[in-house]
Write a protein that holds these residues in place. Structure first.
Motif, PDB file in Angstrom:
ATOM      1  N   SER A  17       0.244  -1.196   0.151  1.00 53.83           N
ATOM      2  CA  SER A  17       0.113   0.273  -0.296  1.00 53.83           C
ATOM      3  C   SER A  17       0.960   1.525  -0.365  1.00 53.83           C
ATOM      4  N   ARG A  18       2.270   1.102   1.020  1.00 55.37           N
ATOM      5  CA  ARG A  18       2.709   2.305   0.221  1.00 55.37           C
ATOM      6  C   ARG A  18       3.941   2.578  -0.778  1.00 55.37           C
ATOM      7  N   THR A  19       3.874   1.503  -2.110  1.00 57.58           N
ATOM      8  CA  THR A  19       4.210   2.017  -3.074  1.00 57.58           C
ATOM      9  C   THR A  19       2.792   2.600  -3.706  1.00 57.58           C
ATOM     10  N   LEU A  20       1.932   2.163  -3.816  1.00 58.01           N
ATOM     11  CA  LEU A  20       0.766   2.284  -4.248  1.00 58.01           C
ATOM     12  C   LEU A  20       0.333   4.137  -3.820  1.00 58.01           C
ATOM     13  N   ARG A  21       0.524   4.711  -1.942  1.00 56.26           N
ATOM     14  CA  ARG A  21       0.549   5.649  -2.504  1.00 56.26           C
ATOM     15  C   ARG A  21       1.927   6.410  -2.598  1.00 56.26           C
ATOM     16  N   HIS A  22       2.733   6.277  -2.664  1.00 52.11           N
ATOM     17  CA  HIS A  22       4.254   6.618  -4.001  1.00 52.11           C
ATOM     18  C   HIS A  22       3.295   6.899  -4.431  1.00 52.11           C
ATOM     19  N   TYR A  23       3.203   5.890  -5.675  1.00 54.89           N
ATOM     20  CA  TYR A  23       3.064   6.716  -7.358  1.00 54.89           C
ATOM     21  C   TYR A  23       1.901   8.026  -6.892  1.00 54.89           C
ATOM     22  N   GLU A  24       0.705   7.818  -5.940  1.00 60.42           N
ATOM     23  CA  GLU A  24      -0.012   8.675  -6.229  1.00 60.42           C
ATOM     24  C   GLU A  24       0.326   9.818  -6.005  1.00 60.42           C
ATOM     25  N   GLN A  25       1.249  10.364  -4.554  1.00 55.48           N
ATOM     26  CA  GLN A  25       2.663  11.033  -4.682  1.00 55.48           C
ATOM     27  C   GLN A  25       3.007  11.944  -5.599  1.00 55.48           C
ATOM     28  N   ILE A  26       3.481  11.293  -6.727  1.00 52.96           N
ATOM     29  CA  ILE A  26       4.484  11.929  -7.197  1.00 52.96           C
ATOM     30  C   ILE A  26       3.565  11.496  -8.891  1.00 52.96           C
ATOM     31  N   GLY A  27       2.441  11.091  -8.543  1.00 54.12           N
ATOM     32  CA  GLY A  27       1.112  11.222 -10.072  1.00 54.12           C
ATOM     33  C   GLY A  27       1.283  10.025 -11.531  1.00 54.12           C
ATOM     34  N   LEU A  28       1.759   9.382 -10.616  1.00 56.36           N
ATOM     35  CA  LEU A  28       1.964   7.656 -11.111  1.00 56.36           C
ATOM     36  C   LEU A  28       0.753   7.402 -11.786  1.00 56.36           C
ATOM     37  N   LEU A  29      -0.420   7.384 -10.254  1.00 54.91           N
ATOM     38  CA  LEU A  29      -1.245   6.434 -10.153  1.00 54.91           C
ATOM     39  C   LEU A  29      -2.270   7.524  -9.196  1.00 54.91           C
ATOM     40  N   LEU A  30      -2.972   7.711  -9.753  1.00 57.38           N
ATOM     41  CA  LEU A  30      -3.730   8.366  -9.004  1.00 57.38           C
ATOM     42  C   LEU A  30      -5.206   7.294  -8.809  1.00 57.38           C
ATOM     43  N   PRO A  31      -5.772   7.540  -7.660  1.00 53.12           N
ATOM     44  CA  PRO A  31      -6.797   6.795  -7.266  1.00 53.12           C
ATOM     45  C   PRO A  31      -7.998   7.093  -8.290  1.00 53.12           C
ATOM     46  N   SER A  32      -8.589   6.602  -8.288  1.00 51.34           N
ATOM     47  CA  SER A  32     -10.202   6.682  -8.947  1.00 51.34           C
ATOM     48  C   SER A  32     -11.321   7.388  -7.690  1.00 51.34           C
ATOM     49  N   ARG A  33     -10.923   7.495  -6.911  1.00 51.74           N
ATOM     50  CA  ARG A  33     -12.133   8.051  -5.514  1.00 51.74           C
ATOM     51  C   ARG A  33     -10.709   7.918  -4.292  1.00 51.74           C
ATOM     52  N   VAL A  34     -11.319   9.120  -3.220  1.00 52.64           N
ATOM     53  CA  VAL A  34     -10.549   9.021  -1.774  1.00 52.64           C
ATOM     54  C   VAL A  34     -11.713   8.468  -0.727  1.00 52.64           C
TER      55      VAL A  34
END
Length: 249
Positions: A17-34
């Motif tokens: 989950s930490r890696t996925l959040r990192h992807y979000e932080q750098i704009g590589l993979l954003l969730p569809s919603r939070v």
């Protein structure tokens, strides 16, 4: 629209989950919603994008390059098809290299003579990508790869010949029992340092980086084999250390 929570996505891909959040932080993979509680959810478009991210990571591309290469409009089927094409290209290159190396091995076993160019035909410099990225960062490899991209076929052939000439000269000096401190050996090392600088896209290795490279020549059997074995690589390492102390900061 089907959505998957971050924990399910992490479990399915083997990512944390930490890696996925990192992807979000750098704009590589954003969730569809939070959700209001902070939980992340991912839909079909995000799954498609993540598939492309992971397929490109499997080819050892850095995240910055992947981010530039991604197109949000690409479907999952298109992403898989592109991934398949890249894998097939890698397979074809590997098969070609296997054929060349097998021919080299058979020739050597039969005791037939080969030129130094023929010996090194099967050596693929890209095999050292992981070491370069780990030791000197993505930028070092990116610069090295970029300089080859803009070359014509003739320029690449000349570049490959220069690589073979520089490294075969060092090997010859080691095999001749040349003193690492001799003017001949030190001149060859100076030429090698200029070659490394060019190969690294113009980034001149300082003393620490150049010494680290000399250590890699001994520690990694693939490098050592280029120079005829570990004992030769150790001699070359000493010559590089001497030159580095005298000429580099």
């Amino acid at each position: 629209m089907t959505e998957w929570p971050i924990r399910d996505l992490a479990k399915a891909t083997g990512l944390t989950s930490r890696t996925l959040r990192h992807y979000e932080q750098i704009g590589l993979l954003l969730p569809s919603r939070v959700a209001s509680n902070g939980y992340r959810f991912y839909g079909d478009a995000e799954i498609s994008r993540l598939y492309r991210i992971l397929s490109l990571r499997a080819l050892e591309l850095p995240l910055a390059t992947i981010q530039l290469a991604l197109d949000d409009k690409t479907s999952l089927a298109d992403a898989i098809e592109t991934h398949l094409g890249l894998l097939e290209e890698r397979r074809d290159r590997t098969n070609e290299q296997i054929a060349v190396v097998r021919h080299t091995l058979e020739t050597v076993k039969k005791g037939q003579s080969m030129s130094i160019e023929e010996v090194f035909t099967g050596v693929d410099q890209s095999q050292y990508e992981t070491e370069v990225r780990a030791r000197w960062g993505d930028a070092a490899w990116e610069r090295s790869a970029m300089r080859r991209t803009g070359m014509t076929d003739e320029q690449r052939e000349n570049d490959d010949k220069k690589s073979r000439d520089v490294n075969s000269a060092l090997r010859a000096a080691a095999e001749d029992g040349e003193n690492p401190n001799s003017s001949r050996f030190q001149g060859l090392v100076a030429d090698h340092h200029r070659w490394v600088t060019a190969y690294w896209g113009g980034r001149e290795p300082d003393r620490e980086a150049y010494t680290g490279l000399s250590e890699l020549y001994v520690a990694d059997p693939r490098f050592a084999a280029t120079y005829g074995g570990e004992s030769n690589a150790e001699i070359i390492r000493e010559a590089m250390r001497i030159w580095g102390r005298a000429n580099l900061e």
